[in-house]
Design a protein around this motif. Structure first.
Motif, mmCIF file in Angstrom:
data_model
loop_
_atom_site.group_PDB
_atom_site.id
_atom_site.type_symbol
_atom_site.label_atom_id
_atom_site.label_comp_id
_atom_site.label_asym_id
_atom_site.label_seq_id
_atom_site.Cartn_x
_atom_site.Cartn_y
_atom_site.Cartn_z
ATOM 1 N N GLU A 124 0.846 -1.193 0.000
ATOM 2 C CA GLU A 124 0.000 0.000 0.000
ATOM 3 C C GLU A 124 0.877 1.237 0.000
ATOM 4 O O GLU A 124 1.988 1.216 0.534
ATOM 5 C CB GLU A 124 -0.908 0.042 1.238
ATOM 6 N N TRP A 125 0.369 2.323 -0.595
ATOM 7 C CA TRP A 125 1.060 3.600 -0.608
ATOM 8 C C TRP A 125 0.050 4.674 -0.905
ATOM 9 O O TRP A 125 -1.119 4.399 -1.131
ATOM 10 C CB TRP A 125 2.197 3.595 -1.637
ATOM 11 N N GLN A 126 0.517 5.905 -0.911
ATOM 12 C CA GLN A 126 -0.342 7.036 -1.253
ATOM 13 C C GLN A 126 0.459 8.004 -2.104
ATOM 14 O O GLN A 126 1.685 7.935 -2.147
ATOM 15 C CB GLN A 126 -0.840 7.729 -0.001
ATOM 16 N N THR A 127 -0.248 8.865 -2.779
ATOM 17 C CA THR A 127 0.381 9.925 -3.561
ATOM 18 C C THR A 127 -0.539 11.137 -3.472
ATOM 19 O O THR A 127 -1.750 10.984 -3.293
ATOM 20 C CB THR A 127 0.612 9.470 -5.028
ATOM 21 N N PRO A 128 0.024 12.342 -3.557
ATOM 22 C CA PRO A 128 -0.846 13.521 -3.513
ATOM 23 C C PRO A 128 -1.868 13.489 -4.648
ATOM 24 O O PRO A 128 -1.563 13.048 -5.763
ATOM 25 C CB PRO A 128 0.138 14.688 -3.706
ATOM 26 N N ASP A 129 -3.065 13.976 -4.363
ATOM 27 C CA ASP A 129 -4.126 13.928 -5.376
ATOM 28 C C ASP A 129 -3.835 14.816 -6.580
ATOM 29 O O ASP A 129 -4.417 14.632 -7.638
ATOM 30 C CB ASP A 129 -5.490 14.258 -4.761
ATOM 31 N N TRP A 130 -2.903 15.753 -6.467
ATOM 32 C CA TRP A 130 -2.535 16.611 -7.593
ATOM 33 C C TRP A 130 -1.453 15.991 -8.485
ATOM 34 O O TRP A 130 -1.159 16.515 -9.553
ATOM 35 C CB TRP A 130 -2.067 17.984 -7.113
ATOM 36 N N ASN A 131 -0.856 14.885 -8.058
ATOM 37 C CA ASN A 131 0.259 14.288 -8.800
ATOM 38 C C ASN A 131 -0.275 13.364 -9.895
ATOM 39 O O ASN A 131 -0.241 12.140 -9.791
ATOM 40 C CB ASN A 131 1.189 13.536 -7.840
ATOM 41 N N GLU A 132 -0.770 13.989 -10.959
ATOM 42 C CA GLU A 132 -1.438 13.239 -12.029
ATOM 43 C C GLU A 132 -0.511 12.255 -12.726
ATOM 44 O O GLU A 132 -0.930 11.172 -13.121
ATOM 45 C CB GLU A 132 -2.049 14.211 -13.032
ATOM 46 N N GLY A 133 0.763 12.600 -12.886
ATOM 47 C CA GLY A 133 1.715 11.688 -13.510
ATOM 48 C C GLY A 133 1.879 10.419 -12.702
ATOM 49 O O GLY A 133 1.883 9.306 -13.257
ATOM 50 N N ALA A 134 1.998 10.554 -11.390
ATOM 51 C CA ALA A 134 2.131 9.375 -10.528
ATOM 52 C C ALA A 134 0.850 8.548 -10.560
ATOM 53 O O ALA A 134 0.906 7.312 -10.627
ATOM 54 C CB ALA A 134 2.459 9.799 -9.095
ATOM 55 N N ILE A 135 -0.289 9.195 -10.549
ATOM 56 C CA ILE A 135 -1.565 8.475 -10.567
ATOM 57 C C ILE A 135 -1.695 7.672 -11.860
ATOM 58 O O ILE A 135 -2.062 6.488 -11.833
ATOM 59 C CB ILE A 135 -2.742 9.455 -10.363
ATOM 60 N N ARG A 136 -1.349 8.286 -12.992
ATOM 61 C CA ARG A 136 -1.382 7.541 -14.270
ATOM 62 C C ARG A 136 -0.415 6.362 -14.239
ATOM 63 O O ARG A 136 -0.741 5.265 -14.699
ATOM 64 C CB ARG A 136 -1.041 8.471 -15.444
ATOM 65 N N PHE A 137 0.784 6.572 -13.699
ATOM 66 C CA PHE A 137 1.786 5.510 -13.596
ATOM 67 C C PHE A 137 1.246 4.342 -12.762
ATOM 68 O O PHE A 137 1.302 3.182 -13.176
ATOM 69 C CB PHE A 137 3.076 6.074 -12.988
ATOM 70 N N TYR A 138 0.708 4.628 -11.587
ATOM 71 C CA TYR A 138 0.202 3.565 -10.708
ATOM 72 C C TYR A 138 -1.002 2.863 -11.334
ATOM 73 O O TYR A 138 -1.145 1.644 -11.215
ATOM 74 C CB TYR A 138 -0.147 4.122 -9.331
#
Length: 156
Positions: A124-138
């Motif tokens: 499990e992990w988290q990323t800031p909701d504004w980090n769209e690049g990371a969200i797409r990657f995950y």
């Protein structure tokens, strides 16, 4: 000429990696708009990370030229609802110039392999909701997000 077809190297951090790791951590703090941390970060981190019986792990990603360009920091956590431990990835960061070359996927593969080695069923992990690049990657990795708000309560 650099060979870009070489497979990324992911390896555990060693004590001599602490100065570079702290540089990457400071870049990560700036990227995530976080306040700087007090001096002595390397000493505090090294004392925890390399202590006997430590339940903390840092994996480093190296470029084909052997330069440390990213890290993933993990610890074992307990899920009360699942009544079992899992691997919590507290941080994953790649230097800006190292993005888009497979190092992030290699780090995630390393984290998943670490979880399997430890006998832990998921990460499990988290990323800031504004980090769209990371969200797409995950999302491309097949991970699923859960909307939550993270809180912190100072007690000192």
């Amino acid at each position: 000429m650099e060979h870009t077809s070489a497979a990324p190297v992911v390896r555990p951090a060693r004590p001599e990696d602490l100065p570079r790791l702290v540089e990457l951590m400071r870049e990560h703090m700036v990227y995530e708009r976080s306040a700087p941390r007090p001096a002595g970060l390397a000493d505090r981190l090294g004392a925890q990370l390399f202590a006997d019986g430590a339940r903390l792990w840092v994996l480093l990603a190296e470029t084909p030229r052997g330069e440390v360009a990213g890290y993933a920091a993990c610890s074992a956590e307990f899920s009360f609802w699942e009544a079992r431990h899992y691997l919590h990835m507290d941080c994953l960061y790649l230097a800006e110039e190292a993005r888009g070359h497979g190092l992030g996927a290699a780090l995630m593969d390393g984290v998943a392999a670490l979880a399997r080695t430890l006998g832990l069923g998921h990460v499990e992990w988290q990323t800031p909701d504004w980090n769209e690049g990371a969200i797409r990657f995950y999302d491309r990795l097949g991970a699923t997000g859960k909307p939550k708000v993270r809180y912190a309560l100072p007690v000192e």
